[in-house]
Design an enzyme around this catalytic site. Structure first.
Site, mmCIF file in Angstrom:
data_model
loop_
_atom_site.group_PDB
_atom_site.id
_atom_site.type_symbol
_atom_site.label_atom_id
_atom_site.label_comp_id
_atom_site.label_asym_id
_atom_site.label_seq_id
_atom_site.Cartn_x
_atom_site.Cartn_y
_atom_site.Cartn_z
ATOM 1 N N ARG A 182 0.814 -1.230 0.000
ATOM 2 C CA ARG A 182 0.000 0.000 0.000
ATOM 3 C C ARG A 182 0.840 1.269 0.000
ATOM 4 O O ARG A 182 0.301 2.366 -0.120
ATOM 5 C CB ARG A 182 -0.987 -0.016 1.179
ATOM 6 C CG ARG A 182 -2.009 1.096 1.135
ATOM 7 C CD ARG A 182 -3.084 0.955 2.192
ATOM 8 N NE ARG A 182 -2.575 0.592 3.492
ATOM 9 C CZ ARG A 182 -1.933 1.427 4.307
ATOM 10 N NH1 ARG A 182 -1.731 2.677 3.969
ATOM 11 N NH2 ARG A 182 -1.502 0.993 5.493
ATOM 12 N N LYS B 217 -7.065 -0.849 -20.623
ATOM 13 C CA LYS B 217 -7.222 -0.770 -22.092
ATOM 14 C C LYS B 217 -5.907 -1.123 -22.798
ATOM 15 O O LYS B 217 -5.528 -2.273 -22.819
ATOM 16 C CB LYS B 217 -7.728 0.616 -22.478
ATOM 17 C CG LYS B 217 -8.822 1.168 -21.570
ATOM 18 C CD LYS B 217 -10.040 0.280 -21.509
ATOM 19 C CE LYS B 217 -11.073 0.911 -20.578
ATOM 20 N NZ LYS B 217 -12.113 0.028 -20.138
HETATM 21 C C1 LIG Z 1 -11.377 6.812 -21.326
HETATM 22 C C2 LIG Z 1 -11.575 6.017 -20.081
HETATM 23 N N1 LIG Z 1 -11.156 6.509 -18.899
HETATM 24 C C3 LIG Z 1 -11.308 5.835 -17.748
HETATM 25 C C4 LIG Z 1 -11.941 4.614 -17.722
HETATM 26 C C5 LIG Z 1 -12.125 3.893 -16.402
HETATM 27 O O1 LIG Z 1 -11.215 2.841 -16.310
HETATM 28 P P1 LIG Z 1 -11.496 1.473 -15.493
HETATM 29 O O2 LIG Z 1 -12.666 0.817 -16.129
HETATM 30 O O3 LIG Z 1 -10.206 0.744 -15.616
HETATM 31 O O4 LIG Z 1 -11.794 1.884 -14.090
HETATM 32 C C6 LIG Z 1 -12.395 4.056 -18.919
HETATM 33 C C7 LIG Z 1 -13.084 2.745 -18.917
HETATM 34 O O5 LIG Z 1 -13.690 2.352 -19.880
HETATM 35 C C8 LIG Z 1 -12.209 4.774 -20.125
HETATM 36 O O6 LIG Z 1 -12.642 4.295 -21.309
#
Ligand SMILES: Cc1ncc(COP(=O)(O)O)c(C=O)c1O
Length: 386
Positions: free
Chosen positions: A51, A202
C-alpha cells in the site's frame, strides 16, 4: 542490479527493457514476482509495503511507464476509476472547483457528478473544449482543468498544449485522461500537463484480461498524491504487476499496428455507401485533423461511425459481424464494437443523446491487431447484407 538511465532509449527499447528489476541470483531476464506483503525494515525512507506503492513489481511497471510517458513519478491503482478518484480527491479539497468537459468517459462523468458534491468540491461542465470555453468556466475557486482527448465516442480533440498553458498562466493544475491515445500516440506531460491518468485496463493491459489504473506526472503533484493514495489504499498486487510488465513489452508494436489498422478501416468506412459519417482524427475530413497532426504521433485505434438506418441497422450490423466482437471496453488485441446508446450512454434520454451528437446509428470500434483486410471484409459483408 541497478537500473540504467533509460531516458535516451527509443520507445520500443523502453517498452522491453525500462524498469526491469533483474535477479542477480539466477540471472533470469525478467523481473521475479515478489509475493511478499511483508518486507524487512531498515532505512525508514525505504520501508516497503504494497500500500506504499513501492514494492519491486510495482516499481518495475511504474519505472517503465515513467520512461514511456516522460513522467517523474507514477503510481498503479486497482482500476482506472481508482486512479481518477485519487487524482481529484488527492489534489483538491472542499471549496475547490474543477472544470470538466461534458463529453468524457461515462464512469468519470458519473464520479464527478455523484461524488464531488459530497466532498464540497464544485465543478463546471463545459460543452465545448476550446481554450475560450475553459477560460470562461474558471472561477476564483478553480484549482484544476480536466481533459480527455480524443473523446469517447465522438473522437473530438482538445488542444492539450493550449489548456496546459492556460492552467499555468492562472496558477492551476492540468489533468488529462490519456487512455484513448496511450503514450505511443500522445505525450501530454511534454505539452505541459501536470498529471496524466490512464485506464490501464485498455492499451496497457492490451489483452482484455486485466483491470488497473495509472497516474503519472511531475514530482510535486505526484508526491502530494502519494500521501493521499497511501492513506486511502487501492494499490495493486505483485502478480497483476508482473502481467502488466509483460503486456507493456509489446505496447508499441501493438498500438502501432492497431493505429495502422484503424486508419485503413476509417478510410474504407468513409467511402462506404451505407455509412453516413466516420469520426477518426486521422481522416483529413475530421474537423480537427490539423490539431491531431500537431499533438498526436499517431491518430489512435479508436473510431466511431454512423450507419444508415439508425439503431435497427446498427444492431443488425453488429449481429452479422464474424470477427469483430460486440463488447464493452477497448484497447485489446481483438477488435471490439459497441453501440453507445446501449452501453456508455444508456442512462441518457434519447433527447440528451441527440443533443450530445450520439445518434442511434452510431457504433464505436476499438481496432485490434488482426489483419486489416479481414476486418474490412468483415465490416463490408455486414454492411452490405440485408
Ligand atoms: C477513457 C476512459 N477513462 C477511464 C476509464 C475507467 O477505467 P477502469 O474501467 O479501468 O476503471 C475508462 C473505462 O472504460 C475509459 O474508457
Amino acid at each position: 542490479m541497478s537500473n540504467p538511465n533509460t531516458s535516451g532509449w527509443r520507445t520500443a527499447t523502453q517498452c522491453v527493457h525500462s524498469g526491469t528489476q533483474l535477479d542477480e541470483n539466477v540471472k533470469g531476464v525478467n523481473t521475479p514476482i515478489h509475493t511478499s506483503s511483508a518486507f524487512g525494515y531498515g532505512d525508514p525512507a525505504d520501508n516497503k509495503y504494497p500500500r506504499y506503492y513501492n514494492t519491486p513489481n510495482q516499481k518495475a511497471v511504474v519505472d517503465k511507464l515513467c520512461a514511456l510517458e516522460h513522467a517523474e513519478e507514477g503510481m498503479l491503482f486497482s482500476s482506472g476509476m481508482a486512479a481518477i478518484s485519487a487524482m481529484v480527491l488527492g489534489l483538491l479539497q472542499s471549496g475547490d472547483h474543477l472544470v470538466i468537459p461534458k463529453e468524457i468517459y461515462g464512469g468519470s462523468y458519473s464520479f464527478f457528478r455523484t461524488e464531488l458534491p459530497r466532498f464540497g468540491i464544485g465543478f463546471t461542465l463545459i460543452n465545448d473544449t476550446t481554450p475560450e470555453a475553459y477560460a470562461a468556466a474558471i472561477t476564483p475557486a478553480t484549482k484544476a482543468l480536466y481533459m480527455e482527448t480524443p473523446s469517447n465516442p465522438l473522437l473530438k480533440l482538445t488542444d492539450v498544449a493550449a489548456i496546459a498553458k492556460l492552467a499555468k498562466e492562472r496558477g492551476l493544475l492540468s489533468f488529462i485522461d490519456n487512455t484513448f491515445a496511450s503514450p505511443i500516440n500522445q505525450l501530454p506531460l511534454q505539452m505541459g500537463v501536470d498529471v496524466v491518468m490512464h485506464s490501464g485496463t485498455k492499451y496497457f493491459g492490451g489483452h482484455s484480461d486485466l483491470c488497473f489504473g495509472v497516474l503519472l506526472g511531475r514530482r510535486e503533484p505526484m508526491q502530494k498524491l502519494r500521501t493521499h493514495a497511501v492513506n486511502t489504499g487501492g494499490s495493486l498486487n505483485a502478480q497483476t504487476c508482473a502481467l502488466i510488465e509483460r503486456s507493456l513489452k509489446t505496447l508499441e508494436i501493438r498500438v502501432e499496428r492497431q493505429t495502422l489498422n484503424a486508419q485503413r478501416i476509417a478510410e474504407f468506412l468513409e467511402q462506404h455507401p451505407n455509412v453516413l459519417k466516420v469520426n477518426y482524427p486521422g481522416l483529413p475530413a475530421h474537423p480537427q485533423h490539423e490539431l491531431a497532426r500537431k499533438q498526436m504521433k499517431g491518430f489512435g485505434a479508436m473510431l466511431s461511425f454512423e450507419v444508415a438506418g439508425g439503431g435497427t441497422a446498427a444492431d443488425a450490423l453488429t449481429d452479422r459481424l464474424q470477427i469483430i466482437m460486440p463488447a464493452l471496453s477497448l484497447g485489446g488485441v481483438e477488435s471490439l464494437i459497441c453501440s453507445p446508446r446501449k452501453t456508455s450512454h444508456l442512462k441518457m434520454s434519447a433527447a440528451e443523446r441527440e443533443e450530445a451528437g450520439i445518434s442511434d446509428g452510431l457504433l464505436r470500434l476499438s481496432v485490434g491487431i488482426e489483419a486489416a483486410e479481414d476486418l474490412i471484409a468483415d465490416l463490408d459483408s455486414a454492411l452490405r447484407a440485408k
